[in-house]
Design a protein around this motif. Sequence first.
Motif, PDB file in Angstrom:
ATOM      1  N   SER A 177       0.842  -1.144   0.156  1.00 39.47           N
ATOM      2  CA  SER A 177       0.087  -0.058  -0.010  1.00 39.47           C
ATOM      3  C   SER A 177       0.702   1.076  -0.042  1.00 39.47           C
ATOM      4  O   SER A 177       0.747   2.155  -0.871  1.00 39.47           O
ATOM      5  CB  SER A 177      -0.761   0.019   1.156  1.00 39.47           C
ATOM      6  N   ALA A 178       1.872   1.159   0.857  1.00 39.26           N
ATOM      7  CA  ALA A 178       2.806   2.344   1.002  1.00 39.26           C
ATOM      8  C   ALA A 178       3.471   2.549  -0.151  1.00 39.26           C
ATOM      9  O   ALA A 178       3.606   3.622  -0.926  1.00 39.26           O
ATOM     10  CB  ALA A 178       3.572   2.299   2.141  1.00 39.26           C
ATOM     11  N   ALA A 179       4.195   1.625  -0.750  1.00 38.12           N
ATOM     12  CA  ALA A 179       4.904   1.790  -2.046  1.00 38.12           C
ATOM     13  C   ALA A 179       4.096   1.950  -3.228  1.00 38.12           C
ATOM     14  O   ALA A 179       4.555   2.721  -4.001  1.00 38.12           O
ATOM     15  CB  ALA A 179       5.820   0.628  -2.174  1.00 38.12           C
ATOM     16  N   GLY A 180       2.784   1.287  -3.417  1.00 42.53           N
ATOM     17  CA  GLY A 180       2.115   1.462  -4.670  1.00 42.53           C
ATOM     18  C   GLY A 180       1.674   2.914  -4.625  1.00 42.53           C
ATOM     19  O   GLY A 180       1.480   3.432  -5.787  1.00 42.53           O
ATOM     20  N   TYR A 181       1.064   3.450  -3.461  1.00 43.03           N
ATOM     21  CA  TYR A 181       0.659   4.712  -3.291  1.00 43.03           C
ATOM     22  C   TYR A 181       1.793   5.626  -3.836  1.00 43.03           C
ATOM     23  O   TYR A 181       1.483   6.645  -4.724  1.00 43.03           O
ATOM     24  CB  TYR A 181       0.334   5.309  -1.820  1.00 43.03           C
ATOM     25  N   ALA A 182       3.066   5.776  -3.273  1.00 40.63           N
ATOM     26  CA  ALA A 182       4.074   6.362  -3.672  1.00 40.63           C
ATOM     27  C   ALA A 182       4.383   6.428  -5.259  1.00 40.63           C
ATOM     28  O   ALA A 182       4.646   7.254  -5.980  1.00 40.63           O
ATOM     29  CB  ALA A 182       5.333   6.020  -3.137  1.00 40.63           C
ATOM     30  N   PHE A 183       4.066   5.047  -5.789  1.00 40.88           N
ATOM     31  CA  PHE A 183       4.544   4.869  -7.230  1.00 40.88           C
ATOM     32  C   PHE A 183       3.565   5.679  -8.007  1.00 40.88           C
ATOM     33  O   PHE A 183       3.638   6.165  -9.163  1.00 40.88           O
ATOM     34  CB  PHE A 183       4.476   3.700  -7.601  1.00 40.88           C
TER      35      PHE A 183
ATOM     36  N   SER B 184      -1.907   0.031  -9.395  1.00 36.18           N
ATOM     37  CA  SER B 184      -2.904   0.097 -10.113  1.00 36.18           C
ATOM     38  C   SER B 184      -4.331   0.620  -9.565  1.00 36.18           C
ATOM     39  O   SER B 184      -5.150   1.225 -10.034  1.00 36.18           O
ATOM     40  CB  SER B 184      -2.951  -1.227 -11.192  1.00 36.18           C
ATOM     41  N   PHE B 185      -4.438  -0.055  -8.298  1.00 35.72           N
ATOM     42  CA  PHE B 185      -5.840   0.442  -7.772  1.00 35.72           C
ATOM     43  C   PHE B 185      -5.716   1.664  -7.193  1.00 35.72           C
ATOM     44  O   PHE B 185      -6.848   2.624  -7.204  1.00 35.72           O
ATOM     45  CB  PHE B 185      -6.159  -0.520  -6.373  1.00 35.72           C
ATOM     46  N   PHE B 186      -4.609   2.315  -6.572  1.00 38.25           N
ATOM     47  CA  PHE B 186      -4.627   3.707  -6.277  1.00 38.25           C
ATOM     48  C   PHE B 186      -4.656   4.596  -7.695  1.00 38.25           C
ATOM     49  O   PHE B 186      -5.420   5.662  -7.653  1.00 38.25           O
ATOM     50  CB  PHE B 186      -3.227   4.055  -5.783  1.00 38.25           C
ATOM     51  N   GLU B 187      -4.326   4.079  -8.811  1.00 39.93           N
ATOM     52  CA  GLU B 187      -4.380   4.918  -9.861  1.00 39.93           C
ATOM     53  C   GLU B 187      -5.958   4.837 -10.465  1.00 39.93           C
ATOM     54  O   GLU B 187      -6.287   6.179 -11.047  1.00 39.93           O
ATOM     55  CB  GLU B 187      -3.602   4.403 -11.258  1.00 39.93           C
TER      56      GLU B 187
ATOM     57  N   LEU C 275     -11.529   3.582  -0.453  1.00 42.93           N
ATOM     58  CA  LEU C 275     -11.992   3.437  -1.988  1.00 42.93           C
ATOM     59  C   LEU C 275     -11.194   2.162  -2.422  1.00 42.93           C
ATOM     60  O   LEU C 275     -11.459   1.807  -3.370  1.00 42.93           O
ATOM     61  CB  LEU C 275     -11.901   4.594  -2.723  1.00 42.93           C
ATOM     62  N   THR C 276      -9.908   2.011  -1.950  1.00 45.42           N
ATOM     63  CA  THR C 276      -9.441   0.669  -2.453  1.00 45.42           C
ATOM     64  C   THR C 276      -9.454  -0.410  -1.695  1.00 45.42           C
ATOM     65  O   THR C 276      -8.728  -1.446  -2.058  1.00 45.42           O
ATOM     66  CB  THR C 276      -7.661   1.318  -2.574  1.00 45.42           C
ATOM     67  N   LEU C 277     -10.395  -0.462  -0.621  1.00 45.51           N
ATOM     68  CA  LEU C 277     -10.641  -1.743   0.077  1.00 45.51           C
ATOM     69  C   LEU C 277     -10.804  -2.944  -0.548  1.00 45.51           C
ATOM     70  O   LEU C 277     -10.172  -3.904  -0.531  1.00 45.51           O
ATOM     71  CB  LEU C 277     -11.799  -1.411   1.087  1.00 45.51           C
ATOM     72  N   PRO C 278     -11.610  -2.849  -1.763  1.00 42.48           N
ATOM     73  CA  PRO C 278     -11.579  -3.902  -2.796  1.00 42.48           C
ATOM     74  C   PRO C 278     -10.033  -4.394  -3.223  1.00 42.48           C
ATOM     75  O   PRO C 278     -10.008  -5.703  -3.298  1.00 42.48           O
ATOM     76  CB  PRO C 278     -12.572  -3.615  -3.889  1.00 42.48           C
TER      77      PRO C 278
ATOM     78  N   THR D  74     -16.002   3.173  -6.316  1.00 42.05           N
ATOM     79  CA  THR D  74     -15.735   4.582  -6.998  1.00 42.05           C
ATOM     80  C   THR D  74     -16.959   5.160  -7.748  1.00 42.05           C
ATOM     81  O   THR D  74     -16.896   6.185  -8.302  1.00 42.05           O
ATOM     82  CB  THR D  74     -14.419   4.390  -7.818  1.00 42.05           C
ATOM     83  N   ALA D  75     -17.861   4.184  -8.162  1.00 37.87           N
ATOM     84  CA  ALA D  75     -18.768   4.860  -8.840  1.00 37.87           C
ATOM     85  C   ALA D  75     -19.405   5.997  -8.325  1.00 37.87           C
ATOM     86  O   ALA D  75     -19.804   6.125  -7.052  1.00 37.87           O
ATOM     87  CB  ALA D  75     -19.989   3.645  -8.821  1.00 37.87           C
ATOM     88  N   GLY D  76     -19.684   7.238  -8.968  1.00 34.58           N
ATOM     89  CA  GLY D  76     -20.107   8.136  -8.576  1.00 34.58           C
ATOM     90  C   GLY D  76     -19.157   9.401  -7.818  1.00 34.58           C
ATOM     91  O   GLY D  76     -19.384  10.368  -7.318  1.00 34.58           O
ATOM     92  N   ALA D  77     -17.959   8.908  -8.036  1.00 31.97           N
ATOM     93  CA  ALA D  77     -16.819   9.841  -7.394  1.00 31.97           C
ATOM     94  C   ALA D  77     -16.887  11.177  -8.087  1.00 31.97           C
ATOM     95  O   ALA D  77     -17.041  11.983  -7.587  1.00 31.97           O
ATOM     96  CB  ALA D  77     -15.785   9.210  -7.563  1.00 31.97           C
TER      97      ALA D  77
END
Lengths: 238, 275
Positions: free
Chosen positions: B88-94, B158-161, B189-192, B269-272
């Motif tokens: 999570s931490a690394a993926g967010y930074a990327f 990819s989920f964060f993106e 929002l990235t729980l799934p 994320t529907a409706g965001a």
Amino acid sequence: MATITLTNVGKDYGGGPVLRGINLEIRDGEFVALMGPSGCGKSTLLRLIAGLEDATEGEIRIDGRLVNDLAPKDRDLAMVFQSYALYPHMTVRENMSFPLKQRRLPAAEITAAVDAAAAKLGLTALLDRKPKALSGGQRQRVAMGRAIVRTPKAFLFDEPLSNLDARLRAQMRVEIRTLHQDLGATSVYVTHDQAEAMTMADRIVALNDGDIQQVGTPQDLRERPANAFVADFLGQHP
Amino acid sequence: MARTTGHVARALALALYVAFALFPLFWLVKVSVTPDDLLYGEGVRLWPSRVTLDHYAAVLRHSQFPLFFRNSLIVATATALAASAVASAAGYAFSRFRFRGKVWVVGVMLVSQMFPLVIIVAPIFRLLAPLGLTNSLSGLVLVYTAFNAPFATFLMQSFFEGVPKDLEEAAMMDGATRFQALLRVVLPLTLPGLAATGGFVFIAAWSELLFSLMLNSSAAVSTFPAGLLGFVSKFSVDFGQMMAAGVLALLPVGAFFFFIQRYLVQGLTAGAVKG
Ligand SMILES: Nc1ncnc2c1ncn2[C@@H]1O[C@H](COP(=O)(O)OP(=O)(O)OP(=O)(O)O)[C@@H](O)[C@H]1O
Ligand SMILES: [Mg+2]
């Protein structure tokens, strides 16, 4: 409420300057429109004021205080995004409570403030819905509600009406203008639509290609355009 | 008419696929309930003429399988948690930051996925042994986390993106620090995605055999894939008990997916943004 002063502000994302030598004073309680064609740097300028981007050069002051190195949350500004940016996992009430919760206000005060803002925008019946169950116009109102629920130093709008149909857009122009008068808040409003700028703003900042072309009242711009670009832009009928 | 034909064809194709995917599991269950004396005689029958639960009883009462099972559960859960946190931490930074050397970091992470594990077992053993991390569950968690983190990071990235940047910027305008925006707006929002990533790592750790076998020799810290080999002796294989243990080992994975499936199918994320 606040004054916003930009002195010689420039921005470069790394591929050449996007804004150059911007000098601008936004007065207390004023409604200022940043107007210009797509890609001219309107959003960038707004995001510099918001603190979402760092200025490459120059000074940004809010009420005389230098804010260049201040995080967005410490600038005490509210922003309405073009995409509305509602938190999809929160109800309308939770969306509007969010800025107040971040400031650790007592729950009773939050409820009262949200109820008041919702009443002002006609959102009372929608408070328990999630954003995905709202129409575009309703989402736009919630985004407005999230901004006016507290009393920020200034409101920043980035083309907030561009996703609405023509009729609703006309109605919201009037409503935003009325809200502005009620709240007396300094507002900076980005738009590429000259009619929107001309009907809503106290003063207009005409931008092209990263440079300010002219700053003045709608009347100034109409009667005494500083150059061919401004005259051309206002001559357009969208 | 054409539509119903289409539906029937689709259903048929799906049924075939499901049958194909589930047949090995069915065979696992079938062998696990087949009495030993019928195993070879009725080897190709779809269902034995007599069924027995003796193998299960033997596995649970007379083997060390419950111990292996517990070890696997500890290792897989700890690995899933640790790798998800790192990813999570690394993926967010990327996904959100531009920084010097980013291309190189991503490149090295990709390259690290290309080595056949066999060739690094020995060096890893040499590294862990002096630290007292062989013959220990912590050592396995460490190794599994390291090997699963890169892929899990790409997944999380990819989920964060998929979460619009506007949302966290709105949160920051509303008075949140970047970390609070991540915690209160982006992560929910990235729980799934987080659940899927955790599930993927859990299964990888749950079924890993090579390192478990090479790093841990004592039965007290064996995981169940290594333990399953215990049913293979020099002269025979106790297929019935082995399959019974296999069925039992499937239970936690099945339960895990049962609990996370609602996150996997939800489009949070529907409706965001506008729509
Ligand atoms: N994050 C970024 N990185 C690099 N370049 C950017 C970035 N954001 C904007 N730009 C560039 O800066 C210029 C101004 O962009 P900006 O978004 O401010 O335009 P705009 O006036 O708001 O246009 P629009 O009306 O289309 O929204 C454009 O040329 C754009 O390509
Ligand atoms: Mg823009």
